[in-house]
Enzyme design. Structure first.
Site, PDB file in Angstrom:
ATOM      1  N   ASP A 110      -2.033 -11.408   4.175  1.00  0.00           N
ATOM      2  CA  ASP A 110      -1.652 -12.806   4.405  1.00  0.00           C
ATOM      3  C   ASP A 110      -2.786 -13.776   4.085  1.00  0.00           C
ATOM      4  OD1 ASP A 110       1.040 -12.899   4.968  1.00  0.00           O
ATOM      5  OD2 ASP A 110       0.735 -12.199   7.019  1.00  0.00           O
ATOM      6  N   THR A 149      17.760 -15.333  18.366  1.00  0.00           N
ATOM      7  CA  THR A 149      16.770 -16.414  18.411  1.00  0.00           C
ATOM      8  C   THR A 149      16.638 -16.956  19.843  1.00  0.00           C
ATOM      9  OG1 THR A 149      17.205 -16.999  16.130  1.00  0.00           O
ATOM     10  CG2 THR A 149      16.208 -18.717  17.484  1.00  0.00           C
ATOM     11  N   CYS A 161     -10.811  -2.009 -11.128  1.00  0.00           N
ATOM     12  CA  CYS A 161     -11.593  -1.173 -10.214  1.00  0.00           C
ATOM     13  C   CYS A 161     -11.384   0.319 -10.496  1.00  0.00           C
ATOM     14  CB  CYS A 161     -11.270  -1.546  -8.767  1.00  0.00           C
ATOM     15  SG  CYS A 161     -12.607  -1.066  -7.657  1.00  0.00           S
ATOM     16  N   HIS A 206     -12.167  -7.068  -8.721  1.00  0.00           N
ATOM     17  CA  HIS A 206     -10.724  -7.325  -8.593  1.00  0.00           C
ATOM     18  C   HIS A 206     -10.410  -8.780  -8.930  1.00  0.00           C
ATOM     19  CE1 HIS A 206      -9.628  -3.538  -6.554  1.00  0.00           C
ATOM     20  NE2 HIS A 206     -10.852  -3.591  -6.057  1.00  0.00           N
ATOM     21  N   GLU A 211      -7.697 -10.071  -9.600  1.00  0.00           N
ATOM     22  CA  GLU A 211      -6.408 -10.476  -9.011  1.00  0.00           C
ATOM     23  C   GLU A 211      -6.589 -11.212  -7.691  1.00  0.00           C
ATOM     24  OE1 GLU A 211      -7.545  -7.383  -9.213  1.00  0.00           O
ATOM     25  OE2 GLU A 211      -6.992  -6.150  -7.487  1.00  0.00           O
TER      26      GLU A 211
HETATM   27  N1  GLN Z   1     -11.989   4.513  -5.234  1.00  0.00           N
HETATM   28  C1  GLN Z   1     -12.848   3.738  -6.074  1.00  0.00           C
HETATM   29  C2  GLN Z   1     -14.162   3.407  -5.409  1.00  0.00           C
HETATM   30  O1  GLN Z   1     -14.272   3.452  -4.197  1.00  0.00           O
HETATM   31  C3  GLN Z   1     -12.154   2.464  -6.521  1.00  0.00           C
HETATM   32  C4  GLN Z   1     -11.869   1.531  -5.407  1.00  0.00           C
HETATM   33  C5  GLN Z   1     -10.866   0.474  -5.761  1.00  0.00           C
HETATM   34  O2  GLN Z   1     -10.102   0.600  -6.712  1.00  0.00           O
HETATM   35  N2  GLN Z   1     -10.798  -0.599  -4.981  1.00  0.00           N
HETATM   36  O3  GLN Z   1     -15.127   3.091  -6.059  1.00  0.00           O
END
Ligand code: GLN
Length: 543
Positions: free
Chosen positions: A74, A194, A390, A519, A521
């Site tokens: 969230d 509700t 990742c 990441h 995203e």
């Molecule tokens: N398992 C992998 C690591 O710990 C990748 C982790 C992930 O994709 N967030 O490095």
């Protein structure tokens, strides 16, 4: 605005999973459009100190804040709707609250008195909410209380809300997100659940000021009247919230019932400005069926209870694809690729040709990884745009080492500690954590800088030589194998300057082949799509 922060507590009634987080985020968006500074706090009623130790099947994606907290998805919704960072101050769990209170007790901060569940736990909760208000200089703090009213687990958080109202009656609003079922055999919308939810809230000493009535259909006026009478909430403060195709429509829908105005009226405030155009245009685009599709496959393993689990486990990736697709004037069509299936039926790989692009997202452990490696190999060999995130980068390196560098048996030490060619290895700083099982909140987490190499695709995408992105990992590319990988055509286009870690790789001869140790995203927002995703979708739709 007044000099006093206003607090809006959002609790859920009847059942979970009706979109309380998105409702909270949408209220935030509306108040922001009205010219106020807004922040949002999420409270999770678990003993887990953070969300990092929770399985995505059970709890959905683990989101990571800029300052490195592993938290509930969230927080990602809040960031996407508010288009602003939410920091670790804005997330707490039962575990983290108790841990802090016990630590304070151990250091004599309570001056020798008896420390009690009430009021000391709610007081700690209140002080955290106020801290979030202060740090964010917020006019409004939205506080979403996880779980559903009537559960034992979140009572202490309702208690905190009640106590804050007691000390600042003019600054607190209680909102209940409820659900109105339409049982098939009855064929009409029922308000009774509700009514019970409101009574349960009443038993905790809380009377809701507003109700958001979730249902498959809009609320009619007869139902509004009924809820109003039985629940003691003014009719205008009961907001109809029918199912919608796209979550980004929700703020626009809430405004049809003048939600923002009702909140301002409650506090006796006036809007500073109102400019909903950008968001409205976005909401329109998300519904535009005339846009040409872009077909993206995401290879994952979290299929436990069907599409719902999958969508929750990879929510930021899915949303980032959508944002980028809309920015390219395309309609996102996402296909789940069950990684394990490609291990059993390699012939299924041929179907991947129907896709415009393939993503291998983050992950942990061994399940499905040989399938993911096969998918990456297929994308690489067939010039299908590919984005690895990742674990997706790490597996792309394993694939490339095995098949382009001839390093048979190349692997990550996460899966095979004694691999002949450990092309992905444990980060040195992680060795002690793993050896001592110190595994909560100890990964490489949050924003770190990355230097971009000149003349690369990454540089074209970012238009900058220093960037910062969010991380969550324990393993990294083993620099011992860099020469071999580079000789075979792999380019390291992003490097962490402090530790010389590989952050971005790409294959210049491919239509689009990029993978990131971070990441991206997590930083994509509907009004600010991530440049890597934008560029990936652009390549996917180009002929
Ligand atoms: N398992 C992998 C690591 O710990 C990748 C982790 C992930 O994709 N967030 O490095």
């Amino acid at each position: 605005m007044t000099n006093k922060t206003k607090y809006i507590f959002v609790a859920g009634g009847v059942m979970s999973g009706v979109g309380k987080g998105v409702a909270t985020a949408s209220i935030g968006r509306i108040l922001k459009e009205y010219g106020f500074s807004v922040t949002a706090v999420k409270i999770d009623p678990y003993i887990n100190v953070d969300a990092g130790t929770m399985n995505p099947i059970e709890h959905g994606e683990v989101f990571v804040t800029e300052d490195g907290l592993e938290c509930d998805q969230d927080i990602g919704n809040y960031e996407r709707f508010l288009d602003q960072n939410i920091l670790r101050t804005n997330y707490m769990t039962t575990g983290s609250v108790y841990q802090a209170v016990i630590q304070k007790e151990r250091s004599l901060e309570y001056g020798g008195r008896c420390v009690e569940v009430v009021p000391d736990i709610p007081n700690e909760v209140i002080s955290r909410i106020k801290n979030a208000a202060r740090i964010n200089r917020a006019d409004f703090v939205l506080v979403e209380i996880g779980g559903t009213v009537g559960e034992y687990q979140n009572l202490l958080f309702l208690e905190a809300a009640r106590m804050l109202k007691l000390s600042e009656p003019a600054n607190v609003l209680f909102l209940l997100v409820s659900y109105l079922p339409i049982p098939q055999m009855v064929g009409e919308m029922k308000t009774k659940p509700t009514q019970y939810a409101v009574r349960t809230l009443n038993m905790a000493g809380i009377q809701p000021d507003m109700i958001i009535a979730r249902s498959t259909l809009p609320l009619d006026s007869a139902r509004k009247r009924k809820i109003s009478v039985f629940c003691s909430v003014a009719e205008q403060n009961i907001i109809s919230a029918p199912d919608v195709d796209s979550i980004y429509e929700i703020p626009v829908n809430f405004e049809k019932d003048k939600l923002g105005l009702r909140i301002l009226n409650h506090f006796g405030l006036k809007a500073a400005k109102k400019n909903f155009n950008k968001w409205k245009n976005l909401a329109e685009k998300t519904k535009d069926k005339k846009l040409l599709p872009v077909k993206i496959g995401i290879a994952g393993k979290y299929f436990a209870s069907g599409d719902f689990t999958f969508a929750d486990s990879y929510i930021s990736v899915i949303e980032a694809v959508k944002h980028a697709a809309w920015a390219n004037n395309r309609r996102p069509v996402i296909t789940w690729l069950n990684a394990e299936e490609y291990e059993k039926k390699p012939r299924a790989l041929a179907n991947l040709r129907e896709l415009d692009g393939i993503i291998v997202p983050g992950g942990f452990g061994s399940r499905g990884i040989e399938g993911k490696i096969k998918v990456i190999n297929f994308a690489r060999m067939n010039n299908i745009p590919f984005l690895g995130l990742c674990y997706g980068l790490q597996l792309a390196i394993v694939e490339f080492a095995r098949n382009a560098c001839g390093l048979k048996g190349a692997h990550t030490t996460e899966i095979k500690p004694g691999a002949v060619y450990p092309v992905i290895c444990t980060m040195s700083e992680q060795l002690a954590n793993i050896a001592s099982n110190n595994l909560g909140g100890t990964m490489r987490l949050g924003g770190f800088v990355c230097e971009i190499k000149n003349g690369t695709l990454a540089q074209k995408i970012y238009g900058s030589s220093i960037i910062s992105e969010r991380h969550r990992h324990r393993y990294e590319v083993n620099n011992k194998y860099i020469d071999e990988l580079e000789k075979a055509g792999l380019v390291r286009s992003g490097i962490n300057p402090d530790k010389n870690l590989v952050e971005i790789i790409e294959l210049p001869k491919h239509k689009f082949f990029m993978a990131t140790q971070f990441h991206p995203e997590l930083k994509s927002r509907p009004l600010n799509p991530h440049p890597i995703f934008k560029s990936f979708i652009k390549a996917a739709v180009s002929k």
